[in-house]
Design a protein around this motif. Structure first.
Motif, PDB file in Angstrom:
ATOM      1  N   GLU A 103      28.938  12.169   1.634  1.00  0.00           N
ATOM      2  CA  GLU A 103      28.712  13.505   2.171  1.00  0.00           C
ATOM      3  C   GLU A 103      27.799  14.256   1.208  1.00  0.00           C
ATOM      4  N   ASN A 104      26.624  14.687   1.717  1.00  0.00           N
ATOM      5  CA  ASN A 104      25.672  15.383   0.855  1.00  0.00           C
ATOM      6  C   ASN A 104      25.991  16.863   0.794  1.00  0.00           C
ATOM      7  N   ARG A 105      26.209  17.373  -0.394  1.00  0.00           N
ATOM      8  CA  ARG A 105      26.371  18.818  -0.580  1.00  0.00           C
ATOM      9  C   ARG A 105      25.425  19.249  -1.692  1.00  0.00           C
ATOM     10  N   PRO A 106      24.147  19.332  -1.366  1.00  0.00           N
ATOM     11  CA  PRO A 106      23.172  19.640  -2.405  1.00  0.00           C
ATOM     12  C   PRO A 106      23.325  21.067  -2.892  1.00  0.00           C
ATOM     13  N   GLY A 107      22.836  21.335  -4.067  1.00  0.00           N
ATOM     14  CA  GLY A 107      22.830  22.700  -4.571  1.00  0.00           C
ATOM     15  C   GLY A 107      23.184  22.770  -6.036  1.00  0.00           C
ATOM     16  N   ALA A 108      22.403  23.560  -6.769  1.00  0.00           N
ATOM     17  CA  ALA A 108      22.658  23.826  -8.177  1.00  0.00           C
ATOM     18  C   ALA A 108      22.907  22.542  -8.959  1.00  0.00           C
ATOM     19  N   SER A 109      21.986  21.612  -8.896  1.00  0.00           N
ATOM     20  CA  SER A 109      22.038  20.273  -9.523  1.00  0.00           C
ATOM     21  C   SER A 109      23.421  19.632  -9.486  1.00  0.00           C
ATOM     22  N   GLY A 110      24.077  19.720  -8.364  1.00  0.00           N
ATOM     23  CA  GLY A 110      25.340  19.007  -8.209  1.00  0.00           C
ATOM     24  C   GLY A 110      26.560  19.884  -8.418  1.00  0.00           C
TER      25      GLY A 110
ATOM     26  N   TYR B  28      25.639  18.339 -18.424  1.00  0.00           N
ATOM     27  CA  TYR B  28      24.869  19.535 -18.778  1.00  0.00           C
ATOM     28  C   TYR B  28      25.000  20.737 -17.847  1.00  0.00           C
ATOM     29  N   ASN B  29      25.527  20.558 -16.627  1.00  0.00           N
ATOM     30  CA  ASN B  29      25.715  21.757 -15.799  1.00  0.00           C
ATOM     31  C   ASN B  29      26.616  22.773 -16.499  1.00  0.00           C
TER      32      ASN B  29
END
Lengths: 330, 153, 501
Positions: free
Chosen positions: A71-78, A105-106
């Motif tokens: 399930e893709n939930r893109p946004g804010a580098s993961g 690193y997030n």
């Protein structure tokens, strides 16, 4: 998806029940999984992370007998996907594709992410890793890292280095490199790695420490020159390219990895079962071959060695973030 | 009411949008023409939008034109609110119930639609979405959410 | 004859039974995901990628390409029928296609879109066959200043898109740019204009905006009377285009093809510009310009042709340079790499079957799409004649599901609702939505290229004049501005924008 989705579900259903019949006595400790499992990916379809997730999802579907659905939930580098996992029950039915961004690193860069990898996630299994590579335009008159540094010192402030966005791995590695080599080069951010690569090929931007998977095709075509890989050892598909350590910059030992992580309080038996299945994939020739296709190699790292690995890489990232001009939050 | 005609309304609309963005852009680093900061373009453009809004509104005041149109309140409420309900419900309750609420409420936007008709439309739409899009097409959305898990297992 | 050899080899590959089968499967699957909400072509291709190892490389690429252009096709279908452009590429088609449908000419609009696409596909296949080699490195000649100049030209076209007040159109395009700038600034990494919403850090989704300002706003307009029954569609005339409609579509399709073929070669935003540029061109030169925005058949033929030509041409930089012009092309690169094929200048020599097979299969696939879809036109059109009272809840369900499921994002739903309301309000106040959308798409690129040019030139504006391409494009832009501001021309322009007598 429509037709093939049907066929695939049917095929999986049959194989799954066959496997379940033959293998169930061996895995009696937990009956996980009894329903489909979701693997969250913090990026859109088609990138390295997404493909890696789909490879491992296909394999786990076959070996564990339940559909593993990406399930893709893109946004804010993961960060969005990671935060979403926190909202789901810690039962092992919602996993996250853990990578350098979500696990390291997030938390250091994003002030408002609520996901803390140490506090909120547990490793289910590490399965792949890739390297970054220092590439230059093919007409730039340098053939080694030393020559690049010499050129940059000769023309201070004249060379450009690219990135796929401020604060991303390509930018931070580039900034760290300019700091270590004490050179003055201008950072040019792009929206994506592909756009940056185009601009380096066209000669408007001079160098970058790109993801190997993105620039591999241009390197093998001769459109880009590879000067060094950031992996600790030489990369199999680029045997003539030295490592950063060989070139005199051992601090740039950078490994981007692919793992599956679960919510922190997940039952250890479930994590164990996932880990066994993932380790089998890592050891298999198919695993090596499939990962090779997305520019990665199998990464055999036991859960026991994981914390030390994260700590070491975390230190490197912290140094890179400082070089990039910000203060790590964590 | 006579001053607020269509042109003045449009001018006010631009001024409001420009003002909102200008407020958002304040505090961003502006930089210079040669080295623009993140706030440069947003700042310049929102000021420009406000100026355009002033001109449009000013012209509207002097040249009286069409009056401000009446807004269809019923349609606005029944079309714009249900998607918001859906957004709030999809997480806890899953697709089946959220879709039912969405379609049934939306159907009431038409003043000739009776409640039983709306319920029927809701049921049909919900059933279609679940069977066609989720089961047949395999779109990964939970049909029955965690708040209703005691039903679906 | 290279041309004949290449095309012959390509057709030989494309016409292998299994390739025909997979081409058909891809086109069918693509049309389905394009028409149905919730699954975009990108997700479909990504899901199928691991399954394609088992296939021959050319077969798998042929199938994936089928999904790509099939989905564009399906997206145009929903754009024309219910004003919901499923793909970015069909946003322009929605403007006049949907109006045609409201006039009862949905069948004609769908047929014109199909045939114009097929025509464009045929031409761009031939262009690829003849000029692939020399054109393959064109993209590398375009640097940031050149793209900036191209975007300036595009934004001027924004103004030309207007049919109402010039000032309002400029205002709407600026509002569009501002909305496009929402999100993280790539040059500083700071988030901006996010109204405090963490979920807007990556900007707002074009599909959510388009579904709002086109789809939702349209439902609101249709329900103004209080009941939808009064706006139920009645079909007029035959299903297929009339002789007059067909005649009026010919030149726009040809010009659209030309525009798409050229812009499709530029991966940094050329393809996104193609359908807008084609639409604006027709609006400028058409004798029926008063009909634009009210259901002009030219406004369907030109952007559809440009789209399809652009989509096919964008395979060239992808295959020969490994440069993707959109996320879909990035997936193709992933697919090729998974197959062990490295995109690059040598693909044409090293993998001639793949290259020419793909080129020829695009033509075969386009033909299949027309054959597949023309019989469906009757069915689609009949669906539209259902009483609007029952149709509009279905359209809303469609929009909501499509916007939510593509990214599993509730933020996208809020965005859709906000822009539905704003879009409705703006149209009530006599401001147009087309310039807004164009500003939204081009604005961020304009800023990006401007700032990159200045970083690379160390703040020297002369860079725009030193590069021949950007200098030429900017000169053209200046010429347009001067021409438009000269009094006599301005008067004529007013005549252009005012509805023709």
């Amino acid at each position: 998806m429509k037709l093939t989705g049907y066929i695939r579900k049917a095929v999986w259903g049959v194989t799954a029940s066959l496997i379940a019949m033959t293998a169930s006595p061996l895995l009696a400790e937990t009956d996980y999984p009894t329903r489909p499992v979701t693997i969250l990916v913090g990026a859109g379809p088609g990138g390295g992370n997404d493909l890696a997730a789909r490879l491992i999802a296909d394999d786990l579907t076959k070996t564990l007998g339940q559909a593993f659905v990406v399930e893709n939930r893109p946004g804010a580098s993961g960060a969005r996907a990671a935060e979403y996992m926190m909202t789901q029950p810690a039962d092992g039915y919602t996993l996250l594709l853990g990578n350098t961004a979500t696990q390291i690193y997030n938390a250091m860069l994003l002030a408002d992410t609520t996901f803390d990898p140490d506090r909120d996630s547990a490793l289910a299994g590490m399965f792949g890793k890739s390297s970054n590579v220092l590439v230059v335009n093919k007409d730039l008159p340098v053939n080694s890292v030393a020559e690049l540094v010499a050129l940059a010192k000769e023309k201070p402030g004249e060379l450009n280095y690219g990135s796929a966005g401020v604060g991303g791995s390509i930018h931070l590695a580039g900034a760290y490199f300019t700091q270590l080599a004490e050179i003055d080069a201008v950072h040019v951010p792009f929206k994506s790695g592909a756009e940056m690569m185009t601009d380096i090929i066209a000669g408007n931007t001079d160098f970058a420490i790109d993801n190997l998977a993105t620039s591999f095709s241009a390197i093998s075509n001769g459109d880009l020159k590879a000067l060094a890989v950031t992996n600790a050892t030489r990369w199999d598909s680029l045997p003539d390219v030295p490592t950063m350590a060989e070139a005199g910059y051992p601090q740039l030992d950078l490994t981007s990895f692919y793992s599956l992580v679960a919510a922190k309080d997940t039952d250890p038996a479930v994590l164990d079962k996932l880990n066994t299945a993932i380790a089998a994939y890592v050891a298999s020739p198919e695993g090596a071959e499939q990962l090779g296709r997305i520019g990665a190699v199998p990464f055999d790292l036991s859960p026991a060695d994981y914390p030390a690995f994260i700590t070491t890489q975390g230190e490197i990232w912290r140094a890179m973030i400082v070089a990039g001009g910000t203060t790590p939050l964590k | 009411m006579s001053v607020i005609n269509k042109e003045v309304g449009c001018g006010l609309f631009f001024i409001t949008v420009g003002g909102l963005f200008l407020q958002q852009a304040s505090g961003l680093e502006i930089g210079s023409v040669r080295s623009m900061g993140p706030g440069y373009m947003p700042g310049v453009l929102s000021i420009l939008l406000i100026v355009i809004g002033l001109i449009v509104a000013g012209k509207g005041i002097w040249t009286a034109r069409e009056v401000l149109p009446k807004l269809p309140l019923r349609a606005l409420i029944f079309i714009l609110v249900p998607p918001l309900l859906f957004a709030l419900m999809i997480g806890p309750f899953g697709l089946a119930l959220s879709m039912f609420v969405l379609a049934a409420c939306a159907a009431m936007a038409d003043r000739t639609t009776r409640l039983p008709q709306a319920v029927l439309i809701g049921l049909i739409m919900s059933a279609l979405c679940v069977t066609l899009l989720v089961w047949a097409l395999g779109v990964p959305i939970r049909v029955i959410g965690p708040a209703l898990q005691f039903w679906g297992g | 004859m290279d041309l004949l050899n290449n095309l012959g080899m390509g057709l030989g590959v494309a016409l292998l039974p299994e390739n025909i089968l997979f081409c058909f499967l891809g086109a069918l699957l693509g049309t389905l995901v394009g028409v149905l909400p919730g699954v975009g072509p990108a997700a479909t291709i990504a899901i199928l990628l691991p399954l394609t190892y088992a296939l021959d490389p050319s077969t798998s690429i042929i199938m994936l390409a089928g999904i790509y252009y099939g989905a564009q096709y399906g997206g145009s279908t929903t754009a024309i029928m219910i004003n919901l452009p499923g793909e970015t590429s069909s946003i322009v088609t929605a403007i006049d296609g949907y109006r045609m449908a409201r006039k009862g000419r949905a069948g004609a609009a769908l047929a014109v879109a199909a045939v114009a696409s097929l025509f464009a596909g045929t031409v761009s296949t031939l262009v690829l066959a003849v000029f692939a080699q020399p054109l393959s490195r064109v993209a590398l000649n375009f640097a940031a200043p050149d793209y900036f100049a191209l975007m300036v030209l595009g934004m001027l076209a924004c103004v030309a898109l207007a049919s109402g007040s010039l000032l309002k159109s400029v205002g709407m395009s600026i509002a569009g740019i501002l909305c496009g700038l929402i999100g993280t600034d790539i040059y500083s990494g700071t988030s901006r204009l996010t109204f405090g919403q963490f979920s807007l850090y990556d900007g707002i989704s074009i599909i959510a905006i388009a579904s709002g300002v086109f789809g939702l706003a349209e439902i609101l307009r249709n329900l103004e009377g209080g009941s939808g029954s009064s706006t139920t569609l009645r079909l007029t005339g035959s299903l297929m285009p009339t002789r007059e409609e067909a005649r009026r579509s010919v030149m726009p399709a040809i010009r659209g093809t030309g525009i798409g073929t050229v812009l499709g070669l530029l991966p940094g935003g050329g393809a996104a510009l193609a359908s807008f540029a084609a639409y604006v061109t027709e609006k400028r030169i058409s004798r029926h310009r008063a009909e634009f925005g009210k259901g002009a058949v030219e406004g369907v033929a030109a952007p559809e042709a440009a789209n399809n030509a652009g989509a096919q041409m964008s395979f060239l930089p992808m295959l020969t340079l490994g440069i993707p012009s959109n996320p879909m092309m990035a997936l193709f690169i992933a697919a090729l790499i998974l197959q062990g094929i490295v995109p690059g200048p040598r693909v044409m020599e090293a993998q001639p079957q793949l290259f020419w097979g793909l080129v020829a299969s695009m033509w075969v696939g386009n033909l299949m799409l027309v054959v597949l879809n023309l019989p469906l036109v009757g069915l689609w059109v009949r669906l539209l004649t259902i009483s609007y009272k029952y149709l509009f809840p279905a359209i809303l369900v469609f929009a909501v599901f499509g916007v939510y499921a593509t990214q599993n994002s509730t933020t996208d739903l809020y965005v859709m609702v906000v822009f539905g309301a704003l879009g409705y309000l703006a149209s009530k106040l006599g401001a147009e939505l087309a310039p807004f959308i164009l500003g939204f798409i081009l604005g961020p690129m304009l800023e990006e290229y401007l700032r990159r040019s200045l970083i690379q030139s160390r703040g020297d504006f002369l860079i725009f004049l030193e590069r021949p391409i950007s200098a030429a494009l900017l000169a053209l832009a200046v010429a347009i501005v001067i021409a438009a501001s000269l009094p006599s021309v301005a008067r004529r322009r007013n005549a252009i924008f005012a509805p023709d007598p």
